[in-house]
Design an enzyme around this catalytic site. Structure first.
Site, PDB file in Angstrom:
ATOM      1  N   GLU A  16      -5.288  -4.916  10.553  1.00 36.67           N
ATOM      2  CA  GLU A  16      -4.290  -3.864  10.725  1.00 36.67           C
ATOM      3  C   GLU A  16      -4.576  -3.108  12.018  1.00 36.67           C
ATOM      4  O   GLU A  16      -5.393  -2.167  12.025  1.00 36.67           O
ATOM      5  CB  GLU A  16      -4.349  -2.881   9.555  1.00 36.67           C
ATOM      6  CG  GLU A  16      -4.059  -3.512   8.217  1.00 36.67           C
ATOM      7  CD  GLU A  16      -3.470  -2.507   7.241  1.00 36.67           C
ATOM      8  OE1 GLU A  16      -2.400  -2.788   6.711  1.00 36.67           O
ATOM      9  OE2 GLU A  16      -4.064  -1.430   7.057  1.00 36.67           O
ATOM     10  N   SER A  44       3.459  -2.070  10.351  1.00 40.75           N
ATOM     11  CA  SER A  44       4.913  -2.068  10.540  1.00 40.75           C
ATOM     12  C   SER A  44       5.542  -3.428  10.252  1.00 40.75           C
ATOM     13  O   SER A  44       6.509  -3.819  10.920  1.00 40.75           O
ATOM     14  CB  SER A  44       5.269  -1.560  11.943  1.00 40.75           C
ATOM     15  OG  SER A  44       4.813  -0.230  12.121  1.00 40.75           O
ATOM     16  N   HIS A  50      -9.384   1.074   4.823  1.00 38.52           N
ATOM     17  CA  HIS A  50      -8.126   1.315   5.537  1.00 38.52           C
ATOM     18  C   HIS A  50      -8.413   2.305   6.665  1.00 38.52           C
ATOM     19  O   HIS A  50      -9.216   3.223   6.520  1.00 38.52           O
ATOM     20  CB  HIS A  50      -7.086   1.877   4.567  1.00 38.52           C
ATOM     21  CG  HIS A  50      -5.713   1.913   5.151  1.00 38.52           C
ATOM     22  ND1 HIS A  50      -5.319   2.877   6.058  1.00 38.52           N
ATOM     23  CD2 HIS A  50      -4.647   1.088   4.991  1.00 38.52           C
ATOM     24  CE1 HIS A  50      -4.065   2.645   6.417  1.00 38.52           C
ATOM     25  NE2 HIS A  50      -3.632   1.562   5.786  1.00 38.52           N
ATOM     26  N   GLU A  89      -6.859   4.749   7.711  1.00 35.71           N
ATOM     27  CA  GLU A  89      -6.654   6.167   7.374  1.00 35.71           C
ATOM     28  C   GLU A  89      -7.874   6.735   6.652  1.00 35.71           C
ATOM     29  O   GLU A  89      -8.211   7.908   6.813  1.00 35.71           O
ATOM     30  CB  GLU A  89      -5.371   6.321   6.534  1.00 35.71           C
ATOM     31  CG  GLU A  89      -4.136   6.121   7.407  1.00 35.71           C
ATOM     32  CD  GLU A  89      -2.910   5.608   6.673  1.00 35.71           C
ATOM     33  OE1 GLU A  89      -2.879   5.623   5.431  1.00 35.71           O
ATOM     34  OE2 GLU A  89      -1.972   5.168   7.379  1.00 35.71           O
ATOM     35  N   GLY A 124       2.424   2.397  10.604  1.00 35.66           N
ATOM     36  CA  GLY A 124       3.375   3.489  10.429  1.00 35.66           C
ATOM     37  C   GLY A 124       4.057   3.937  11.706  1.00 35.66           C
ATOM     38  O   GLY A 124       4.690   4.992  11.740  1.00 35.66           O
ATOM     39  N   ASN A 172       0.864  -1.175   0.000  1.00 35.24           N
ATOM     40  CA  ASN A 172       0.000   0.000   0.000  1.00 35.24           C
ATOM     41  C   ASN A 172       0.903   1.229   0.000  1.00 35.24           C
ATOM     42  O   ASN A 172       1.469   1.584   1.027  1.00 35.24           O
ATOM     43  CB  ASN A 172      -0.887  -0.026   1.265  1.00 35.24           C
ATOM     44  CG  ASN A 172      -1.695   1.245   1.427  1.00 35.24           C
ATOM     45  OD1 ASN A 172      -1.828   2.033   0.485  1.00 35.24           O
ATOM     46  ND2 ASN A 172      -2.227   1.461   2.626  1.00 35.24           N
ATOM     47  N   LYS A 181       0.101   4.235  -0.334  1.00 38.15           N
ATOM     48  CA  LYS A 181      -0.573   5.419   0.204  1.00 38.15           C
ATOM     49  C   LYS A 181      -0.320   6.607  -0.742  1.00 38.15           C
ATOM     50  O   LYS A 181      -0.271   6.411  -1.946  1.00 38.15           O
ATOM     51  CB  LYS A 181      -0.099   5.719   1.628  1.00 38.15           C
ATOM     52  CG  LYS A 181      -0.103   4.478   2.522  1.00 38.15           C
ATOM     53  CD  LYS A 181       0.067   4.819   3.965  1.00 38.15           C
ATOM     54  CE  LYS A 181       0.262   3.555   4.762  1.00 38.15           C
ATOM     55  NZ  LYS A 181       0.093   3.752   6.183  1.00 38.15           N
TER      56      LYS A 181
HETATM   57  C1  PEP Z   1      -0.722   0.202   5.974  1.00 34.16           C
HETATM   58  O1  PEP Z   1      -0.876   1.401   5.883  1.00 34.16           O
HETATM   59  O2  PEP Z   1      -1.519  -0.560   5.441  1.00 34.16           O
HETATM   60  C2  PEP Z   1       0.432  -0.285   6.734  1.00 34.16           C
HETATM   61  C3  PEP Z   1       0.413  -1.500   7.187  1.00 34.16           C
HETATM   62  O3  PEP Z   1       1.451   0.619   6.917  1.00 34.16           O
HETATM   63  P1  PEP Z   1       2.883   0.313   7.600  1.00 34.16           P
HETATM   64  O4  PEP Z   1       3.392  -0.968   7.014  1.00 34.16           O
HETATM   65  O5  PEP Z   1       3.736   1.486   7.217  1.00 34.16           O
HETATM   66  O6  PEP Z   1       2.659   0.207   9.067  1.00 34.16           O
END
Ligand code: PEP
Length: 271
Positions: free
Chosen positions: A187, A233, A117, A119, A193, A28, A30
């Site tokens: 998630e 992460s 997601h 976000e 992040g 992803n 983003k």
């Molecule tokens: C995501 O935004 O789907 C995600 C898992 O981000 P990150 O790997 O940076 O934590």
């Protein structure tokens, strides 16, 4: 028992799931990546795939920003890397300035669409109901929906992680979903992040609960074939122990998907 025989997970991509779920490693991006990502990231991933001596035992997907989709699609064409999008509108077309329909994404070669997601749930006030109809739109357009669920840190601290996640699973996933049209991504919001990762045991507990909920709703066979990704992460250093858990079927990766070598190293951990 998993489904027998080849499963069509997109044009020209057949997966034999008889022996288990095929891991999916999805990036992803983003709101990251410019024109340089076409060669530096997508081209590099295609090169990594081409370097394999045998057919990969995992699926790999990239979900770039909308404007890059045609160029990234061209860069990964015939590499085996799947193209995905980060969102779609719930409606097939109409007066929705700035939005993109699932039908257009499919025309551009997308096989997957991320919906729900955290976000988007936060920044755009997306509810479970909206996420579900977006997932339905993606499925109706012939793509698989990657439906994201996950608890906040406050919800986990309050001991409500499973309740929140299972509630999102119940309300965000379309009723007609199958293993070919649905991927779930767990998630935990506090891990996205932040550099904090769920322990493999904590992640497995949630993944196991999600699979149980899917089995109650769709039946054991269908649930056994549905892929549940971990996101939050995930990086080369922690991917292997997360992916070793029985109900973790791949990763949805943000930051580490922006470096081709890191993303490839995660995929290697899945293989
Ligand atoms: C995501 O935004 O789907 C995600 C898992 O981000 P990150 O790997 O940076 O934590």
């Amino acid at each position: 028992m998993l489904e027998e025989g080849p499963v069509d997970f997109g044009e020209g991509v057949e997966h034999n799931m008889t022996d288990g779920r095929r891991p999916l490693i999805a990036g992803n991006w983003k709101m990251n990546g410019g024109l340089d990502a076409v060669d530096d990231l997508a081209g590099a991933l295609a090169g990594h795939m081409a370097s394999l001596a045998a057919a990969p035992v995992f699926d790999m997907a990239v979900c770039p920003p909308f404007p890059l989709l045609p160029m990234i699609g061209a860069a990964i064409e015939e590499s085996g890397v799947l193209l995905g999008a980060q969102d779609c509108h719930a409606a097939a077309k109409g007066a929705h300035t700035g939005d993109t329909s699932a039908g257009l994404l499919a025309e551009l070669g997308c096989r997957l669409v991320i919906v729900g997601h955290s976000e988007r749930r936060t920044d755009h006030d997306e509810t479970d109901d909206l996420v579900r109809v977006k997932a339905e739109a993606a499925q109706a357009a012939g793509m698989a929906a990657i439906v994201c669920v996950g608890e906040t840190e406050a919800e986990r601290d309050a001991g409500r992680a499973l309740e929140v996640v299972i509630g999102q699973v119940a309300n965000s996933i379309p009723a007609a979903s199958t293993a070919e049209t649905l991927v779930v991504a767990y998630e935990p919001v506090w891990a996205i992040g932040t550099g904090k990762t769920a322990t493999p045991d904590d992640a497995q507990e949630v993944h196991g609960a999600i699979r149980t909920a899917l089995a109650e709703r769709f039946g054991g066979n269908a649930a056994a074939a549905m892929r549940i990704l971990y996101g939050g992460s995930m990086k080369p250093g922690n991917a292997a122990e997360l992916l070793a858990k029985p109900d973790i079927d791949g990763g949805l990766i943000g930051g580490a998907s922006l470096q081709a070598d890191d993303f490839w190293a995660i995929a290697q951990a899945a293989g």
